[in-house]
Every structure is written in structure tokens, then in C-alpha cells.
Write a protein that holds these residues in place. Structure first.
Motif, PDB file in Angstrom:
ATOM      1  N   GLN A 124       6.699 -16.509  -2.038  1.00 42.19           N
ATOM      2  CA  GLN A 124       7.389 -15.251  -1.769  1.00 42.19           C
ATOM      3  C   GLN A 124       6.543 -14.029  -2.120  1.00 42.19           C
ATOM      4  OE1 GLN A 124      11.240 -15.218  -3.670  1.00 42.19           O
ATOM      5  NE2 GLN A 124      11.804 -17.217  -2.879  1.00 42.19           N
ATOM      6  N   GLU A 125       5.393 -14.233  -2.727  1.00 44.92           N
ATOM      7  CA  GLU A 125       4.517 -13.139  -3.149  1.00 44.92           C
ATOM      8  C   GLU A 125       5.274 -12.141  -4.030  1.00 44.92           C
ATOM      9  OE1 GLU A 125       2.573 -11.455   0.270  1.00 44.92           O
ATOM     10  OE2 GLU A 125       1.142 -13.106   0.344  1.00 44.92           O
ATOM     11  N   THR A 126       5.860 -12.675  -5.069  1.00 43.42           N
ATOM     12  CA  THR A 126       6.546 -11.839  -6.040  1.00 43.42           C
ATOM     13  C   THR A 126       5.947 -12.115  -7.417  1.00 43.42           C
ATOM     14  OG1 THR A 126       8.722 -11.113  -6.821  1.00 43.42           O
ATOM     15  CG2 THR A 126       8.408 -13.497  -6.504  1.00 43.42           C
ATOM     16  N   ILE A 127       6.567 -11.623  -8.468  1.00 39.54           N
ATOM     17  CA  ILE A 127       6.011 -11.767  -9.809  1.00 39.54           C
ATOM     18  C   ILE A 127       6.250 -13.179 -10.355  1.00 39.54           C
ATOM     19  CG2 ILE A 127       6.268 -11.005 -12.212  1.00 39.54           C
ATOM     20  CD1 ILE A 127       6.866  -8.219 -11.135  1.00 39.54           C
ATOM     21  N   ALA A 128       5.204 -13.783 -10.866  1.00 45.98           N
ATOM     22  CA  ALA A 128       5.334 -15.067 -11.554  1.00 45.98           C
ATOM     23  C   ALA A 128       5.605 -14.760 -13.024  1.00 45.98           C
ATOM     24  CB  ALA A 128       4.060 -15.884 -11.397  1.00 45.98           C
ATOM     25  N   VAL A 129       6.840 -14.900 -13.447  1.00 48.61           N
ATOM     26  CA  VAL A 129       7.262 -14.463 -14.776  1.00 48.61           C
ATOM     27  C   VAL A 129       6.468 -15.131 -15.881  1.00 48.61           C
ATOM     28  CG1 VAL A 129       9.216 -14.400 -16.393  1.00 48.61           C
ATOM     29  CG2 VAL A 129       9.574 -13.881 -13.970  1.00 48.61           C
ATOM     30  N   LEU A 173      -0.759  -7.996  -7.716  1.00 46.19           N
ATOM     31  CA  LEU A 173      -1.919  -8.517  -7.007  1.00 46.19           C
ATOM     32  C   LEU A 173      -1.840  -8.387  -5.492  1.00 46.19           C
ATOM     33  CD1 LEU A 173      -2.442 -11.803  -9.066  1.00 46.19           C
ATOM     34  CD2 LEU A 173      -3.642  -9.634  -9.313  1.00 46.19           C
ATOM     35  N   TYR A 174      -0.676  -8.053  -4.967  1.00 45.02           N
ATOM     36  CA  TYR A 174      -0.518  -8.039  -3.522  1.00 45.02           C
ATOM     37  C   TYR A 174      -0.693  -6.628  -2.966  1.00 45.02           C
ATOM     38  CZ  TYR A 174       1.501 -12.525  -4.762  1.00 45.02           C
ATOM     39  OH  TYR A 174       1.691 -13.781  -5.273  1.00 45.02           O
ATOM     40  N   GLY A 175      -1.306  -6.528  -1.798  1.00 44.92           N
ATOM     41  CA  GLY A 175      -1.607  -5.223  -1.214  1.00 44.92           C
ATOM     42  C   GLY A 175      -0.431  -4.594  -0.507  1.00 44.92           C
ATOM     43  N   ARG A 176       0.676  -4.522  -1.170  1.00 51.07           N
ATOM     44  CA  ARG A 176       1.881  -3.893  -0.623  1.00 51.07           C
ATOM     45  C   ARG A 176       2.759  -3.474  -1.787  1.00 51.07           C
ATOM     46  NH1 ARG A 176       5.867  -7.519  -1.333  1.00 51.07           N
ATOM     47  NH2 ARG A 176       5.364  -9.744  -1.430  1.00 51.07           N
TER      48      ARG A 176
END
Length: 374
Positions: free
Chosen positions: A152-157, A200-203
Motif C-alpha cells: 500500500q506504500e504507507t508507513i511501516a509502524v 520514502l515515497y515520492g508523493r
């Protein structure tokens, strides 16, 4: 040396690196040898019937018998295992070895043609996801990662800030907060200190994740979960955010220190603990002890830094004198060649313009405290 694997006997291995590469087929051996050259921190193991004669020179370890008997020994000592065997076989062999995701090594599986690299176990905390990407890049293969936060390209807690050295104050809420993140619930992030380059994601951040300037501001918005990054000890009111939140301690505290020769580690650490409590700062956020190079062999300081796994930085008098301090001391200069130790040392390492604590003298110890600005 050839490792002879037998039932009811623990395999005797020679660990040198952090990762183990294991193969049991002709094609797998070629892949293992290639990875052994690419990854300088990896030990290679394969069956003796594929011996090529240069294994001793390349520190490759050969074995006879079932690879199932080798894995328990590797599981105990390596940070990650790269196994060139079918996924189903690996799952069956490692199943009895699993203990806890916080301690199990990362396990990565590669198919016999080297076309797919699969993250199997301990993807986040064990580092298997990152290892999968690195191995796939080395083999020009396709990385297969199924962890929800990666997809999902979200935060890995559980990995938030790990590359910067951030640590959790408690792991108790990692699982429920992770569930809130991947389920796209309302997430609050409050960062008071530490590195800022964690996205880390470009958005932009996902719409369900919002940053707040303070914990109280975040609480007013009633988030479902929170990630709080601070070196500060929270007030009773602020601790409400941790009902479903994870508190991260960034490594931002620098201790500038001086002491009399022979000061015990017990006295030094007592002064540190007392000072941090007075400043309302977590000891988990300490990054380094800094001092003058005359103290590079001071046993008490070395014992404290070793016990807490802190950096220990020693500066020359010239380096310390390059920093302007409020109250330069002629007496200190007479004995050390520097006009101050604790203050300039903390400022030098931290890069801060001001100190959180200018200087405190307690018994045989002098301490100054700085916060690394980001």
C-alpha cells in the motif's frame, strides 16, 4: 571442512557474516556463489557433492546430509537467511524454529532459476523485505513482497525511523497501530525531534495520515491511532495519545562530559540519569558522549558508553577551542589546552547553536547537554 549433518546433533558452523546463503541444487549453487561475491557480509553453504575445489579459498562451507538439520544452527546466529530451495520446503523446515517476529531472522527464498526473490519471514523487523530488494537487484530478479504496508506504500509502524536508529519506548501497541495504518483509519503523527526524511515515497502522505504540531493538538482531533516522535518524557495528559499509539525515541541527545581521572562509571551514570530527569528527557534518546581526547582511555566513560551502546567521541583541544562558549576557563586551559570541555564538545557533535543544559558540575563530573537539530 565439511559439515556432517546428523539427527540429534547440532551442526557446527563457522559464522563470519550477518547473512547465510544456502543451496542444495546444481543451479542453486551457482546462484549462491554469485551472491557470496556480491554480498561481502554473507556466508555461503551448499552440499559437498557440488564441490568445485575453491571453497576453502572463498570461505564457502560444505555439508553432507539433510539441509533440514543445518537450518536450526543458522537460525540461531544469522540476521538473515537467503535460501535457494522451493518455498514450500522452506516453510516446512523453518516452521518448528519460529519463536517471535521480534527475534526471528529474516528469511528470503529464491527459486532455482533465480527469477523470483520472495520475502518469507520477518519482513519488517527482521529486515527480509529490504534484503529481498537487495538480493533481487543483485540477481536482476523480481522481488516478491506481500507485507500490507509495503504493498500500500504507507508507513511501516514497526520500521518507522529504524534506519535513523529510532527505538520504541514500548512495543505493546505496534500491532494495533499497524492495523489502524493499513486499514486506513485516522492516524496522527507528532514529531518534536529527530530526522525528517522518513517518508520514502515520492508523493504526499496518504489522506488518512496527518501531521500535528503538538500532542495536545492531535488529541483534540481524536485520531484512531498515533505515532509520536520525541525525546521528551510525556505529561500525564499527553500520555492519553498512547492508548493506541507508539512512542518513538530519536537519537538526538548529545552529552558533553568531563570528569576527574578515575571517576567510577557508577558516579558518571548517576549524574547522567539525574540530569536527564531534571531536563525531562528520555535516556533512550541519547546518541553520544563527547569529551576531550585526553579522556579517550577514561575507564568510567568507556564503561558507560559500552553499557548503553552510545557513541564515544573525543575532540582535540584545538577542535574544542574552535567553539565559542559563555565562560571560558583559564584553569581548564592550563591543564587540558582547551578553554572548556563539556560545552564545546556537545555543541561540536550536535551542530546546535545553543545548549539544553549549559554546564552542570556534580562531584567529579561535569556535564552539558545538546539536542541535535533537524
Amino acid at each position: 571442512m565439511i559439515i556432517e549433518l546428523q539427527e540429534a546433533q547440532k551442526a557446527v558452523i563457522q559464522q563470519k557474516g550477518d547473512y547465510a546463503v544456502v543451496a542444495i541444487t546444481k543451479h542453486g549453487v551457482e546462484l549462491a556463489r554469485k551472491l557470496g561475491q556480491s554480498f561481502q557480509n554473507a556466508d555461503v553453504y551448499y552440499m559437498s557433492k557440488f564441490e568445485k575445489g575453491d571453497e576453502g579459498e572463498k570461505d564457502i562451507q560444505l555439508f553432507t546430509g539433510s539441509v533440514r538439520l543445518l537450518l536450526p544452527s543458522l537460525f540461531e546466529v544469522y540476521k538473515g537467511l537467503i535460501i535457494i530451495i522451493s518455498l514450500g520446503a522452506v516453510v516446512r523446515m523453518i516452521a518448528p524454529l519460529l519463536k517471535d517476529k521480534k527475534t526471528d531472522p529474516g528469511v528470503v527464498v529464491i527459486d532455482d532459476k533465480g527469477e523470483h526473490v520472495i520475502s518469507v519471514l520477518s519482513g519488517h523487523i527482521g529486515g527480509a523485505n529490504e534484503l529481498t530488494k537487495e538480493v533481487a537487484a543483485a540477481l536482476k530478479a523480481r522481488p516478491i513482497i506481500t507485507t500490507a504496508s509495503d504493498v500500500q506504500e504507507t508507513i511501516a509502524v514497526d520500521l518507522f525511523g529504524k534506519r535513523f536508529g529510532w527505538i520504541w519506548d514500548s512495543a505493546e501497541k505496534l500491532t494495533p497501530v499497524s492495523a489502524s495504518v493499513v486499514n486506513e483509519e485516522k492516524i496522527a503523527i507528532v514529531q518534536e525531534s529527530g530526522e525528517k526524511e522518513w517518508w520514502l515515497y515520492g508523493r504526499p502522505l496518504p489522506e488518512n495520515i496527518k501531521s500535528y504540531r503538538s500532542i495536545l493538538e492531535a488529541l483534540a482531533e481524536k485520531p484512531d491511532a498515533a505515532l509520536v516522535v520525541t525525546h521528551r518524557n510525556l505529561s500525564e495528559e499527553e500520555q492519553q495519545i498512547l492508548q493506541n499509539g507508539v512512542l518513538y525515541r530519536p537519537k538526538v541527545i548529545v552529552l558533553g562530559m568531563g570528569c576527574n581521572r578515575g571517576t567510577t562509571s557508577k558516579e558518571i551514570e548517576a549524574v547522567i540519569d539525574e540530569t536527564l530527569a531534571e531536563l525531562n528527557v528520555s535516556k533512550k534518546s541519547v546518541k553520544a558522549i563527547c569529551t576531550i581526547d585526553l579522556k579517550k582511555d577514561e575507564a568510567g566513560l568507556i564503561e558507560v558508553k559500552n553499557k548503553n551502546r552510545w557513541e564515544f567521541i573525543c575532540y582535540t583541544p584545538e577542535e574544542l577551542n574552535s567553539i565559542k562558549i559563555e565562560d571560558p576557563s583559564e584553569t581548564v586551559f592550563k591543564f587540558t589546552g582547551a578553554y572548556g570541555v563539556s560545552e564545546p564538545a556537545a555543541l561540536l557533535y550536535s551542530g546546535a547553536e545553543t545548549l539544553a543544559l549549559t554546564k552542570k558540575k556534580s562531584g567529579n563530573v561535569t556535564i552539558s547537554v545538546a539536542v541535535i537539530p533537524y
